[in-house]
Design a protein around this motif. Structure first.
Motif, PDB file in Angstrom:
ATOM      1  N   GLU A 193       3.726  10.422  -6.746  1.00 14.78           N
ATOM      2  CA  GLU A 193       4.796  10.862  -7.650  1.00 14.78           C
ATOM      3  C   GLU A 193       4.272  11.120  -9.062  1.00 14.78           C
ATOM      4  N   ARG A 194       3.360  10.278  -9.544  1.00 19.59           N
ATOM      5  CA  ARG A 194       2.779  10.527 -10.871  1.00 19.59           C
ATOM      6  C   ARG A 194       2.004  11.836 -10.888  1.00 19.59           C
ATOM      7  N   ILE A 195       1.200  12.058  -9.852  1.00 17.20           N
ATOM      8  CA  ILE A 195       0.399  13.284  -9.788  1.00 17.20           C
ATOM      9  C   ILE A 195       1.305  14.508  -9.736  1.00 17.20           C
ATOM     10  N   LYS A 196       2.336  14.447  -8.935  1.00 16.40           N
ATOM     11  CA  LYS A 196       3.213  15.598  -8.743  1.00 16.40           C
ATOM     12  C   LYS A 196       4.175  15.793  -9.917  1.00 16.40           C
ATOM     13  N   ILE A 228       0.844  -1.201   0.000  1.00 11.92           N
ATOM     14  CA  ILE A 228       0.000   0.000   0.000  1.00 11.92           C
ATOM     15  C   ILE A 228       0.876   1.248   0.000  1.00 11.92           C
ATOM     16  N   ARG A 229       1.964   1.185   0.730  1.00  9.08           N
ATOM     17  CA  ARG A 229       2.899   2.317   0.764  1.00  9.08           C
ATOM     18  C   ARG A 229       3.451   2.602  -0.630  1.00  9.08           C
ATOM     19  N   LEU A 230       3.843   1.550  -1.341  1.00 12.81           N
ATOM     20  CA  LEU A 230       4.359   1.717  -2.705  1.00 12.81           C
ATOM     21  C   LEU A 230       3.294   2.263  -3.646  1.00 12.81           C
ATOM     22  N   ASP A 231       2.067   1.803  -3.490  1.00 13.46           N
ATOM     23  CA  ASP A 231       0.981   2.307  -4.318  1.00 13.46           C
ATOM     24  C   ASP A 231       0.778   3.800  -4.081  1.00 13.46           C
ATOM     25  N   ALA A 232       0.748   4.212  -2.825  1.00  9.89           N
ATOM     26  CA  ALA A 232       0.566   5.634  -2.494  1.00  9.89           C
ATOM     27  C   ALA A 232       1.740   6.458  -3.011  1.00  9.89           C
ATOM     28  N   LEU A 267       1.039  10.392   5.889  1.00  4.89           N
ATOM     29  CA  LEU A 267       0.823   8.972   5.620  1.00  4.89           C
ATOM     30  C   LEU A 267       2.122   8.183   5.749  1.00  4.89           C
ATOM     31  N   MET A 268       3.209   8.709   5.216  1.00  3.83           N
ATOM     32  CA  MET A 268       4.497   8.019   5.310  1.00  3.83           C
ATOM     33  C   MET A 268       4.957   7.904   6.765  1.00  3.83           C
ATOM     34  N   LEU A 269       4.674   8.921   7.578  1.00  5.43           N
ATOM     35  CA  LEU A 269       5.007   8.834   9.007  1.00  5.43           C
ATOM     36  C   LEU A 269       4.223   7.712   9.682  1.00  5.43           C
ATOM     37  N   TYR A 270       2.948   7.614   9.349  1.00  3.50           N
ATOM     38  CA  TYR A 270       2.129   6.548   9.921  1.00  3.50           C
ATOM     39  C   TYR A 270       2.568   5.175   9.431  1.00  3.50           C
ATOM     40  N   PHE A 271       2.963   5.076   8.167  1.00  7.70           N
ATOM     41  CA  PHE A 271       3.491   3.808   7.666  1.00  7.70           C
ATOM     42  C   PHE A 271       4.743   3.414   8.439  1.00  7.70           C
ATOM     43  N   ASP A 272       5.619   4.370   8.688  1.00  2.01           N
ATOM     44  CA  ASP A 272       6.827   4.085   9.453  1.00  2.01           C
ATOM     45  C   ASP A 272       6.473   3.603  10.856  1.00  2.01           C
ATOM     46  N   GLY A 273       5.526   4.258  11.489  1.00  4.09           N
ATOM     47  CA  GLY A 273       5.093   3.854  12.821  1.00  4.09           C
ATOM     48  C   GLY A 273       4.450   2.482  12.823  1.00  4.09           C
ATOM     49  N   GLU A 274       3.665   2.210  11.820  1.00  7.38           N
ATOM     50  CA  GLU A 274       2.991   0.915  11.715  1.00  7.38           C
ATOM     51  C   GLU A 274       4.006  -0.201  11.501  1.00  7.38           C
ATOM     52  N   SER A 275       5.036   0.077  10.739  1.00  8.33           N
ATOM     53  CA  SER A 275       6.064  -0.922  10.459  1.00  8.33           C
ATOM     54  C   SER A 275       6.860  -1.272  11.705  1.00  8.33           C
ATOM     55  N   GLU A 276       6.962  -0.315  12.629  1.00  8.18           N
ATOM     56  CA  GLU A 276       7.731  -0.551  13.844  1.00  8.18           C
ATOM     57  C   GLU A 276       6.950  -1.338  14.878  1.00  8.18           C
ATOM     58  N   ASP A 277       5.616  -1.338  14.776  1.00  6.89           N
ATOM     59  CA  ASP A 277       4.803  -2.107  15.724  1.00  6.89           C
ATOM     60  C   ASP A 277       5.082  -3.585  15.561  1.00  6.89           C
ATOM     61  N   GLU A 278       4.982  -4.314  16.639  1.00  4.78           N
ATOM     62  CA  GLU A 278       5.213  -5.745  16.616  1.00  4.78           C
ATOM     63  C   GLU A 278       3.901  -6.454  16.931  1.00  4.78           C
ATOM     64  N   PRO A 279       3.126  -6.836  15.905  1.00  4.77           N
ATOM     65  CA  PRO A 279       1.876  -7.543  16.187  1.00  4.77           C
ATOM     66  C   PRO A 279       2.151  -8.951  16.714  1.00  4.77           C
ATOM     67  N   VAL A 284      -2.740   8.675 -15.022  1.00  4.75           N
ATOM     68  CA  VAL A 284      -2.152   9.467 -13.936  1.00  4.75           C
ATOM     69  C   VAL A 284      -2.681   8.989 -12.586  1.00  4.75           C
ATOM     70  N   PHE A 285      -3.972   8.709 -12.496  1.00  2.00           N
ATOM     71  CA  PHE A 285      -4.615   8.384 -11.222  1.00  2.00           C
ATOM     72  C   PHE A 285      -4.760   6.885 -10.978  1.00  2.00           C
ATOM     73  N   ARG A 286      -4.048   6.082 -11.731  1.00  2.00           N
ATOM     74  CA  ARG A 286      -4.100   4.621 -11.561  1.00  2.00           C
ATOM     75  C   ARG A 286      -3.643   4.249 -10.152  1.00  2.00           C
ATOM     76  N   SER A 287      -4.442   3.436  -9.495  1.00  2.00           N
ATOM     77  CA  SER A 287      -4.136   2.999  -8.136  1.00  2.00           C
ATOM     78  C   SER A 287      -4.787   1.642  -7.899  1.00  2.00           C
ATOM     79  N   ARG A 288      -4.147   0.846  -7.072  1.00  2.00           N
ATOM     80  CA  ARG A 288      -4.705  -0.455  -6.732  1.00  2.00           C
ATOM     81  C   ARG A 288      -5.311  -0.465  -5.326  1.00  2.00           C
ATOM     82  N   TYR A 289      -5.287   0.687  -4.674  1.00  2.00           N
ATOM     83  CA  TYR A 289      -5.816   0.762  -3.311  1.00  2.00           C
ATOM     84  C   TYR A 289      -7.286   0.375  -3.254  1.00  2.00           C
ATOM     85  N   ASN A 290      -8.057   0.764  -4.257  1.00  2.00           N
ATOM     86  CA  ASN A 290      -9.492   0.464  -4.228  1.00  2.00           C
ATOM     87  C   ASN A 290      -9.785  -1.025  -4.393  1.00  2.00           C
TER      88      ASN A 290
END
Length: 165
Positions: free
Chosen positions: A25-28, A16-20, A116-128, A50-56
């Motif tokens: 980057e395409r939009i910008k 999901i991070r790569l998709d975002a 979003l990237m900050l939250y991804f970093d935080g989520e990656s550090e959690d240990e489920p 330009v707006f292609r995404s797999r998130y949906n």
């Protein structure tokens, strides 16, 4: 091969991070090109690329393993992308107004993308909690109506959709 819940969540977050990242980057980075095409040819046919995404294509059953905070930030980012796409595909504004609005959207998206990237970093550090699964168990098809508290719902189809470009 055994695959743990932590590994599956980590893979989902990465995809999901790569998709975002790719979407932002395409939009910008293609802003000048897609706005030039729009203003010169008055066509909208290039916007789907330009707006292609797999998130949906990611199901609720797959997203349930992410933190509520990350889900809120994900929704805000993708909702802003959706508003921008809707504006560009339906506007009757003149090119200069479109340029101004797109600059505003990109500025807003940049702020939401950084968060979003900050939250991804935080989520990656959690240990489920670790749950051992056979790899064959992880490929079970996801049914939106079925909500179970195990990891068999994280479908490889979603993971494959997110990785194939």
């Amino acid at each position: 091969m055994k695959i743990s819940q932590e590994q599956i969540v980590s893979r989902l977050i990465t995809l999901i991070r790569l998709d975002a990242k790719n979407l932002f980057e395409r939009i910008k980075e293609r802003e000048v090109e897609y706005l030039t095409i729009f203003s010169l040819k008055r066509t909208r046919s290039h916007f789907p690329a330009v707006f292609r995404s797999r998130y949906n294509k990611v199901g609720i059953g797959d997203l349930k393993f992410l933190s509520p905070e990350l889900l809120v930030v994900l929704d805000e980012f993708y909702e802003t992308v959706d508003k921008m796409e809707w504006y560009l595909t339906s506007t009757e504004d003149m090119p200069q107004t479109v340029d101004d609005r797109v600059h505003f959207f990109i500025k807003d998206l940049k702020r939401k993308y950084d968060l979003l990237m900050l939250y991804f970093d935080g989520e990656s550090e959690d240990e489920p909690e670790l749950v051992e699964l056979d790899e064959t168990d992880a490929v079970a098809d996801f049914q939106l109506e079925e909500v179970e508290e195990n990891f068999e719902e994280l479908s490889d189809e979603v993971l494959n959709d997110l990785t194939s470009s």
